[in-house]
Design a protein around this motif. Structure first.
Motif, PDB file in Angstrom:
ATOM      1  N   PHE A   1       0.868  -1.181   0.000  1.00  0.00           N
ATOM      2  CA  PHE A   1       0.000   0.000   0.000  1.00  0.00           C
ATOM      3  C   PHE A   1       0.900   1.224   0.000  1.00  0.00           C
ATOM      4  O   PHE A   1       1.694   1.419   0.912  1.00  0.00           O
ATOM      5  N   ASP A   2       0.805   2.022  -1.043  1.00  0.00           N
ATOM      6  CA  ASP A   2       1.652   3.203  -1.194  1.00  0.00           C
ATOM      7  C   ASP A   2       0.746   4.410  -1.447  1.00  0.00           C
ATOM      8  O   ASP A   2       0.607   4.870  -2.579  1.00  0.00           O
ATOM      9  N   PRO A   3       0.122   4.932  -0.370  1.00  0.00           N
ATOM     10  CA  PRO A   3      -0.859   6.010  -0.543  1.00  0.00           C
ATOM     11  C   PRO A   3      -0.176   7.343  -0.856  1.00  0.00           C
ATOM     12  O   PRO A   3       1.016   7.524  -0.609  1.00  0.00           O
ATOM     13  N   PRO A   4      -0.953   8.283  -1.387  1.00  0.00           N
ATOM     14  CA  PRO A   4      -0.401   9.605  -1.685  1.00  0.00           C
ATOM     15  C   PRO A   4      -0.213  10.413  -0.403  1.00  0.00           C
ATOM     16  O   PRO A   4      -0.596   9.974   0.687  1.00  0.00           O
ATOM     17  N   ALA A   5       0.328  11.595  -0.535  1.00  0.00           N
ATOM     18  CA  ALA A   5       0.585  12.458   0.625  1.00  0.00           C
ATOM     19  C   ALA A   5      -0.625  13.323   0.955  1.00  0.00           C
ATOM     20  O   ALA A   5      -0.486  14.447   1.407  1.00  0.00           O
ATOM     21  N   TRP A   6      -1.816  12.811   0.723  1.00  0.00           N
ATOM     22  CA  TRP A   6      -3.055  13.515   1.049  1.00  0.00           C
ATOM     23  C   TRP A   6      -4.112  12.483   1.447  1.00  0.00           C
ATOM     24  O   TRP A   6      -3.964  11.303   1.164  1.00  0.00           O
TER      25      TRP A   6
ATOM     26  N   ILE B   1      -7.289  10.120   1.404  1.00  0.00           N
ATOM     27  CA  ILE B   1      -8.054   9.461   0.340  1.00  0.00           C
ATOM     28  C   ILE B   1      -9.286   8.813   0.952  1.00  0.00           C
ATOM     29  O   ILE B   1      -9.323   8.505   2.140  1.00  0.00           O
ATOM     30  N   ASP B   2     -10.290   8.606   0.128  1.00  0.00           N
ATOM     31  CA  ASP B   2     -11.490   7.911   0.567  1.00  0.00           C
ATOM     32  C   ASP B   2     -11.207   6.412   0.616  1.00  0.00           C
ATOM     33  O   ASP B   2     -10.373   5.912  -0.140  1.00  0.00           O
ATOM     34  N   PRO B   3     -11.903   5.676   1.487  1.00  0.00           N
ATOM     35  CA  PRO B   3     -11.686   4.229   1.557  1.00  0.00           C
ATOM     36  C   PRO B   3     -11.902   3.517   0.213  1.00  0.00           C
ATOM     37  O   PRO B   3     -11.225   2.548  -0.086  1.00  0.00           O
ATOM     38  N   GLU B   4     -12.820   4.033  -0.611  1.00  0.00           N
ATOM     39  CA  GLU B   4     -13.070   3.416  -1.921  1.00  0.00           C
ATOM     40  C   GLU B   4     -11.891   3.582  -2.871  1.00  0.00           C
ATOM     41  O   GLU B   4     -11.729   2.824  -3.824  1.00  0.00           O
ATOM     42  N   GLU B   5     -11.053   4.596  -2.633  1.00  0.00           N
ATOM     43  CA  GLU B   5      -9.896   4.857  -3.493  1.00  0.00           C
ATOM     44  C   GLU B   5      -8.655   4.063  -3.087  1.00  0.00           C
ATOM     45  O   GLU B   5      -7.673   4.042  -3.818  1.00  0.00           O
ATOM     46  N   ALA B   6      -8.706   3.428  -1.932  1.00  0.00           N
ATOM     47  CA  ALA B   6      -7.514   2.755  -1.400  1.00  0.00           C
ATOM     48  C   ALA B   6      -6.973   1.700  -2.363  1.00  0.00           C
ATOM     49  O   ALA B   6      -5.751   1.561  -2.515  1.00  0.00           O
ATOM     50  N   ARG B   7      -7.828   0.986  -3.044  1.00  0.00           N
ATOM     51  CA  ARG B   7      -7.383  -0.070  -3.963  1.00  0.00           C
ATOM     52  C   ARG B   7      -6.527   0.501  -5.098  1.00  0.00           C
ATOM     53  O   ARG B   7      -5.661  -0.172  -5.633  1.00  0.00           O
TER      54      ARG B   7
ATOM     55  N   GLN C   1      -8.975  -2.782   3.261  1.00  0.00           N
ATOM     56  CA  GLN C   1      -9.851  -2.050   4.178  1.00  0.00           C
ATOM     57  C   GLN C   1      -9.089  -1.612   5.424  1.00  0.00           C
ATOM     58  O   GLN C   1      -9.248  -0.485   5.904  1.00  0.00           O
ATOM     59  N   ALA C   2      -8.243  -2.505   5.953  1.00  0.00           N
ATOM     60  CA  ALA C   2      -7.453  -2.168   7.143  1.00  0.00           C
ATOM     61  C   ALA C   2      -6.462  -1.049   6.836  1.00  0.00           C
ATOM     62  O   ALA C   2      -6.260  -0.134   7.651  1.00  0.00           O
ATOM     63  N   GLN C   3      -5.828  -1.105   5.667  1.00  0.00           N
ATOM     64  CA  GLN C   3      -4.877  -0.055   5.290  1.00  0.00           C
ATOM     65  C   GLN C   3      -5.585   1.285   5.096  1.00  0.00           C
ATOM     66  O   GLN C   3      -5.082   2.330   5.501  1.00  0.00           O
ATOM     67  N   ALA C   4      -6.768   1.254   4.492  1.00  0.00           N
ATOM     68  CA  ALA C   4      -7.535   2.484   4.285  1.00  0.00           C
ATOM     69  C   ALA C   4      -7.965   3.084   5.613  1.00  0.00           C
ATOM     70  O   ALA C   4      -7.890   4.300   5.810  1.00  0.00           O
ATOM     71  N   ALA C   5      -8.395   2.233   6.542  1.00  0.00           N
ATOM     72  CA  ALA C   5      -8.800   2.727   7.869  1.00  0.00           C
ATOM     73  C   ALA C   5      -7.618   3.339   8.604  1.00  0.00           C
ATOM     74  O   ALA C   5      -7.747   4.393   9.243  1.00  0.00           O
ATOM     75  N   ARG C   6      -6.454   2.695   8.489  1.00  0.00           N
ATOM     76  CA  ARG C   6      -5.247   3.240   9.139  1.00  0.00           C
ATOM     77  C   ARG C   6      -4.869   4.581   8.528  1.00  0.00           C
ATOM     78  O   ARG C   6      -4.526   5.522   9.242  1.00  0.00           O
TER      79      ARG C   6
END
Length: 192
Positions: free
Chosen positions: A48-53, A55-61, A181-186
């Motif tokens: 999981f490499d999220p952006p620096a802003w 994101i919505d949980p639906e965008e996590a994938r 889901q866990a990564q998005a929640a975190r």
């Protein structure tokens, strides 16, 4: 008396078009599975490499990278293994384009969709058919030698596609869904 209408169990499902270039490979794999008890499954590793802003949980994938083999920075979600096949069936679009081979797992009766990726360039005007409803899905890339091997030794090609995990990559899996889901929640918690 009677006068009822007879229907087939596959009423409403598309039948494979024998003229479609992928029908031969799906049929070959389906015939090979009739004599096989198991189907090789690749490993599942994710990062999981999220952006620096936020994101919505639906965008996590959209921010998840997958790999069938271990890689640096990736988390192991699933080891390579075998799926015990109860039965297999080919699903097609109404136009007869094969969309996936559906494998039903013995014991749990969960379904795994297997989509074959062609060894040739796909026509750009023909979009990939939608995935049938399944609990797990993976792609299986046919190598450049697949057309020749399908003609020369179809049983060898079928065994290779069934037994080996090379060329197989997960698209969806319940473990992956829970992990995302866990990564998005975190990530959401970090931005509160």
């Amino acid at each position: 008396m009677g006068g009822g209408k007879m229907t087939r169990p596959d009423f409403g499902l598309g039948q494979p078009d024998p003229g479609h270039p992928m029908t031969e490979f799906y049929t070959l794999l389906l015939e090979g599975l009739s004599g096989a008890e198991t189907f090789g499954l690749p490993g599942l590793y994710a990062r999981f490499d999220p952006p620096a802003w936020p994101i919505d949980p639906e965008e996590a994938r959209d921010w998840v990278s997958l790999s069938p083999t271990p890689r640096e920075g990736f988390v192991r979600l699933l080891d390579p293994g075998r799926l015990r096949v109860l039965y297999a069936e080919l699903r097609c679009t109404p136009a007869g384009v094969p969309s996936a081979l559906m494998l039903t797992q013995e014991g749990s009766r969960s379904t795994c969709g297997v989509r074959l990726l062609p060894p040739f360039l796909w026509p750009s005007d023909e979009a990939a058919p939608p995935w049938p409803d399944c609990s797990m899905a993976l792609t299986l890339a046919l190598g450049p030698d697949a057309p020749g091997l399908a003609d020369a030794s179809p049983r060898t090609l079928a065994r290779r596609l069934i037994d080996q995990t090379h060329g197989k990559t997960w698209v969806s899996h319940p473990l992956l869904d829970r992990w995302v889901q866990a990564q998005a929640a975190r990530w959401q918690k970090l931005w509160r």
